[in-house]
Design an enzyme around this catalytic site. Structure first.
Site, PDB file in Angstrom:
ATOM      1  NE  ARG A  59      22.605 -23.263  -9.764  1.00  0.00           N
ATOM      2  CZ  ARG A  59      23.023 -22.118  -9.829  1.00  0.00           C
ATOM      3  NH1 ARG A  59      23.007 -21.168 -10.674  1.00  0.00           N
ATOM      4  NH2 ARG A  59      23.560 -21.594  -8.457  1.00  0.00           N
ATOM      5  CB  ILE A  86      25.310 -22.186 -12.973  1.00  0.00           C
ATOM      6  CG1 ILE A  86      26.840 -21.403 -12.889  1.00  0.00           C
ATOM      7  CG2 ILE A  86      25.492 -23.365 -13.379  1.00  0.00           C
ATOM      8  CD1 ILE A  86      27.647 -22.218 -11.729  1.00  0.00           C
ATOM      9  CG  HIS A 103      35.833 -18.961 -19.414  1.00  0.00           C
ATOM     10  ND1 HIS A 103      34.983 -18.570 -18.507  1.00  0.00           N
ATOM     11  CD2 HIS A 103      36.991 -18.812 -19.011  1.00  0.00           C
ATOM     12  CE1 HIS A 103      35.465 -18.324 -17.521  1.00  0.00           C
ATOM     13  NE2 HIS A 103      37.069 -18.962 -17.612  1.00  0.00           N
TER      14      HIS A 103
END
Ligand code: GRF
Length: 192
Positions: A59, A86, A103
């Site tokens: 990530r 993410i 969201h």
């Protein structure tokens, strides 16, 4: 004000931003070939793909690649619009309070990638959408605006999500337009 839109899929929120005349400077996708990229190209915008398949599960490396891809575009604000990877803390340090997200729930209810399914499973009669600042903790940053959406009898995840997306496509451009106006007013006050 120069906005980067981060997408992963159909890009209908991106389309709503474009239709609202927001100053989108670049569209970044975490996967190739998605419909949102075609929307950006049709609008004559630069696009960039930072393919998550190449970087994940690292990530931090993925996030560094996103930062490197955005750097030449001199971005003031990042608008995540259905971006489904993410990001690592580094991007929040580089763009503090400059990353916004939409969201599909009334946060803090139903955080995570299955917010619509989880709301249906919980049997709530109302859900909605949240526009919020994104922070390293996923779906937990300060709320900018929310809109309530009813859950109707017979709703499936798809029908409910589409009703929520209608609300997002209206509310998200409104919030971004306000942030752009506030930034312009602050710059004016600073220069004057
Ligand atoms: C939105 O509901 C967003 O909240 C969710 O993914 C959807 C993106 O839709 N995370 P689109 O790609 O903008 O059409």
């Amino acid at each position: 004000m120069r906005i980067a839109a981060l997408i992963s899929g159909s890009g209908t929120n991106l389309q709503a931003m474009l239709d609202a005349g927001l100053p989108i400077a670049v569209v970044l996708s975490d996967r190739p070939g998605v419909a949102g990229l075609a929307r950006a190209e049709a609008a004559g915008l630069p696009t960039v793909v930072v393919d998550r398949a190449r970087w994940l599960p690292d990530r931090a490396a993925f996030t560094d690649a996103v930062l490197a891809a955005l750097a030449p575009h001199r971005i003031d604000l990042i608008a995540m619009a259905g971006f489904m990877t993410i990001l690592d803390a580094a991007i929040f340090a580089t763009y503090p309070e400059r990353i916004v997200n939409t969201h599909p729930s009334l946060l803090p209810a139903f955080r995570g990638a299955h917010a619509v399914r989880d709301a249906l499973a919980a049997g709530v009669t109302e859900t909605g959408c949240t526009i919020h600042y994104a922070t390293p903790e996923v779906d937990a940053g300060p709320v900018l605006a929310q809109r309530v959406v009813p859950v109707l009898p017979g709703d499936t995840e798809a029908t409910l999500h589409e009703r929520i997306k209608d609300a997002e496509r209206s509310l998200y451009p409104e919030v971004l337009t306000r942030l752009v106006a506030e930034a312009a007013a602050a710059a004016e006050a600073h220069s004057g």
